[in-house]
Design an enzyme around this catalytic site. Structure first.
Site, mmCIF file in Angstrom:
data_model
loop_
_atom_site.group_PDB
_atom_site.id
_atom_site.type_symbol
_atom_site.label_atom_id
_atom_site.label_comp_id
_atom_site.label_asym_id
_atom_site.label_seq_id
_atom_site.Cartn_x
_atom_site.Cartn_y
_atom_site.Cartn_z
ATOM 1 N N ASP A 26 0.859 -1.192 0.000
ATOM 2 C CA ASP A 26 0.000 0.000 0.000
ATOM 3 C C ASP A 26 0.895 1.242 0.000
ATOM 4 O O ASP A 26 2.081 1.169 0.340
ATOM 5 C CB ASP A 26 -0.924 0.022 1.220
ATOM 6 N N SER A 27 0.304 2.355 -0.361
ATOM 7 C CA SER A 27 1.045 3.616 -0.334
ATOM 8 C C SER A 27 1.449 3.984 1.102
ATOM 9 O O SER A 27 2.352 4.789 1.301
ATOM 10 C CB SER A 27 0.189 4.728 -0.931
ATOM 11 N N TYR A 58 -0.536 8.571 -2.471
ATOM 12 C CA TYR A 58 -0.468 8.358 -3.914
ATOM 13 C C TYR A 58 -1.679 8.987 -4.620
ATOM 14 O O TYR A 58 -1.659 9.210 -5.816
ATOM 15 C CB TYR A 58 -0.494 6.856 -4.231
ATOM 16 N N GLY A 59 -2.747 9.209 -3.845
ATOM 17 C CA GLY A 59 -4.045 9.564 -4.425
ATOM 18 C C GLY A 59 -4.072 10.817 -5.275
ATOM 19 O O GLY A 59 -4.956 10.976 -6.119
ATOM 20 N N CYS A 89 -3.731 -1.097 -2.384
ATOM 21 C CA CYS A 89 -4.029 0.328 -2.602
ATOM 22 C C CYS A 89 -4.886 0.488 -3.857
ATOM 23 O O CYS A 89 -4.505 0.010 -4.935
ATOM 24 C CB CYS A 89 -2.700 1.060 -2.763
ATOM 25 N N ASN A 90 -6.007 1.164 -3.717
ATOM 26 C CA ASN A 90 -6.865 1.391 -4.887
ATOM 27 C C ASN A 90 -6.168 2.231 -5.941
ATOM 28 O O ASN A 90 -6.290 1.976 -7.134
ATOM 29 C CB ASN A 90 -8.149 2.098 -4.460
ATOM 30 N N THR A 91 -5.452 3.249 -5.491
ATOM 31 C CA THR A 91 -4.806 4.149 -6.444
ATOM 32 C C THR A 91 -3.750 3.379 -7.253
ATOM 33 O O THR A 91 -3.667 3.524 -8.478
ATOM 34 C CB THR A 91 -4.168 5.339 -5.696
ATOM 35 N N GLU A 174 -4.975 10.311 8.320
ATOM 36 C CA GLU A 174 -3.540 10.175 8.632
ATOM 37 C C GLU A 174 -3.156 11.062 9.820
ATOM 38 O O GLU A 174 -2.245 10.762 10.570
ATOM 39 C CB GLU A 174 -2.693 10.576 7.412
ATOM 40 N N CYS A 208 -11.320 3.153 -1.062
ATOM 41 C CA CYS A 208 -10.009 3.601 -0.608
ATOM 42 C C CYS A 208 -9.735 2.906 0.723
ATOM 43 O O CYS A 208 -10.647 2.759 1.549
ATOM 44 C CB CYS A 208 -9.995 5.120 -0.434
ATOM 45 N N THR A 209 -8.491 2.498 0.877
ATOM 46 C CA THR A 209 -8.104 1.709 2.053
ATOM 47 C C THR A 209 -8.438 2.377 3.389
ATOM 48 O O THR A 209 -8.705 1.717 4.374
ATOM 49 C CB THR A 209 -6.594 1.456 2.015
ATOM 50 N N HIS A 210 -8.382 3.712 3.417
ATOM 51 C CA HIS A 210 -8.572 4.433 4.676
ATOM 52 C C HIS A 210 -10.036 4.581 5.089
ATOM 53 O O HIS A 210 -10.340 4.789 6.255
ATOM 54 C CB HIS A 210 -8.020 5.858 4.561
HETATM 55 N N1 DGL Z 1 -4.166 3.649 -0.216
HETATM 56 C C1 DGL Z 1 -4.749 4.662 -1.052
HETATM 57 C C2 DGL Z 1 -5.954 4.122 -1.808
HETATM 58 O O1 DGL Z 1 -6.538 3.140 -1.468
HETATM 59 C C3 DGL Z 1 -5.145 5.861 -0.251
HETATM 60 C C4 DGL Z 1 -3.978 6.642 0.289
HETATM 61 C C5 DGL Z 1 -3.209 7.415 -0.739
HETATM 62 O O2 DGL Z 1 -3.739 8.341 -1.366
HETATM 63 O O3 DGL Z 1 -2.040 7.061 -0.909
HETATM 64 O O4 DGL Z 1 -6.358 4.707 -2.762
#
Ligand code: DGL
Length: 289
Positions: A26-27, A58-59, A89-91, A174, A208-210
């Site tokens: 993940d990011s 990363y988003g 990570c979705n991104t 975060e 998104c993971t968060h």
């Molecule tokens: N982990 C990223 C996602 O699922 C979210 C955090 C990021 O923007 O890096 O898209």
């Protein structure tokens, strides 16, 4: 940066070596929400979690940057013996997975596999909606990629998909400000915005993971008939299916129930933030990729 050939040779040697952990990338810390569900369902495997916290989020980054960073992370996880890497990570799944699968895997480690979180999630979307109107809440990068719209149209062409970028949510989480008054303001803002775009939405995907951390807050601003869908359990279920269908990968996944946590940033900082996502305390190690 692309890795040079000596490293590629090391990775290729590892292709047929002893079983290794399943890599989860993940990011940053958010992917722990996915790992947690995977471990609940599949506790006997070993896992190697890598969070690129030094370069998170990363988003809001470009396609090329997310691709380069993700490729570096996947390369590092292969080098550490992972036969399978999950982009939690979705991104990264939206912006890098396809290129890595189609362009880099053959060169890096042809017997290894890289999977993302978007395909498994979209495969199940039909089950959550009666009205056939779904809302996607995601980072600006994931929304811009249109990955969810494209993938859902493959599996359920009759579902209407509406998207909402939520650029403030990851930074708020975060910084542990998501439950503050200011945090709630931004939760309400994006929820109102997506519900205004389509009044027939009956399911909202937290893409998104968060975002699972925001479920109690989001619930305050949506009518009770709208379902909130988290990805972790879906991804875990799909991973179990995948491993049961792919013995050649499953046999190379180590089973001693061990987990290691790696971060590209400060290890203590990562371990502290991990508390947001995991009930149990974790001890992370720092590494460079
Ligand atoms: N982990 C990223 C996602 O699922 C979210 C955090 C990021 O923007 O890096 O898209």
């Amino acid at each position: 940066m692309r890795r040079k050939s000596p490293l590629l040779m090391i990775i290729k040697d590892k292709n047929n070596s002893a079983p290794g952990p399943i890599g989860v990338f993940d990011s940053g810390v958010g992917g722990l929400s996915i790992l947690k569900e995977i471990r609940t369902l599949l506790p006997y495997y070993d896992y190697l979690y890598l969070g690129d916290s030094a370069r998170s989020p990363y988003g809001t980054r470009s396609f090329e940057t997310v691709y380069q960073y993700t490729l570096e992370a996947v390369t590092a996880l292969f080098q550490m013996g992972c036969p399978l890497v999950i982009l939690a990570c979705n991104t990264a799944s939206a912006k890098a997975l396809r290129t890595i699968q189609q362009q880099d895997l053959q060169r890096l480690a042809p017997n290894n596999r890289v999977l993302g979180v978007i395909r498994p999630t979209t495969e199940t979307m039909s089950a959550y909606t009666q009205t056939r109107h779904i809302g996607i809440l995601a980072t600006p990068g994931t929304v811009k990629s249109d990955s969810y719209v494209i993938e859902i149209s493959r599996f359920a062409p009759n579902i209407k998909v509406v998207q909402q970028a939520c650029p403030m949510w990851v930074p708020l989480i975060e910084n542990n400000e998501h439950l503050s008054e200011g945090g709630l303001y931004f939760v309400e803002k994006y929820i109102q915005s997506i519900l205004k775009k389509d009044k027939d939405i009956d399911a909202l995907l937290l893409a998104c993971t968060h975002y699972p951390l925001l479920i109690p807050s989001i619930s305050k601003f949506i009518p009770s008939h709208i379902k909130l869908i988290s990805q972790g359990a879906i991804v875990a279920q799909k991973l179990r299916d995948y491993l049961s269908r792919h013995n050649e990968i499953d046999n190379r996944c180590k089973r001693s129930g061990q987990v290691r946590y790696l971060t590209t940033e400060d290890a203590a900082d990562f371990s502290e933030k991990a508390h947001l996502f995991m009930e149990e305390p974790i001890v992370a190690e720092s590494m460079q990729i």
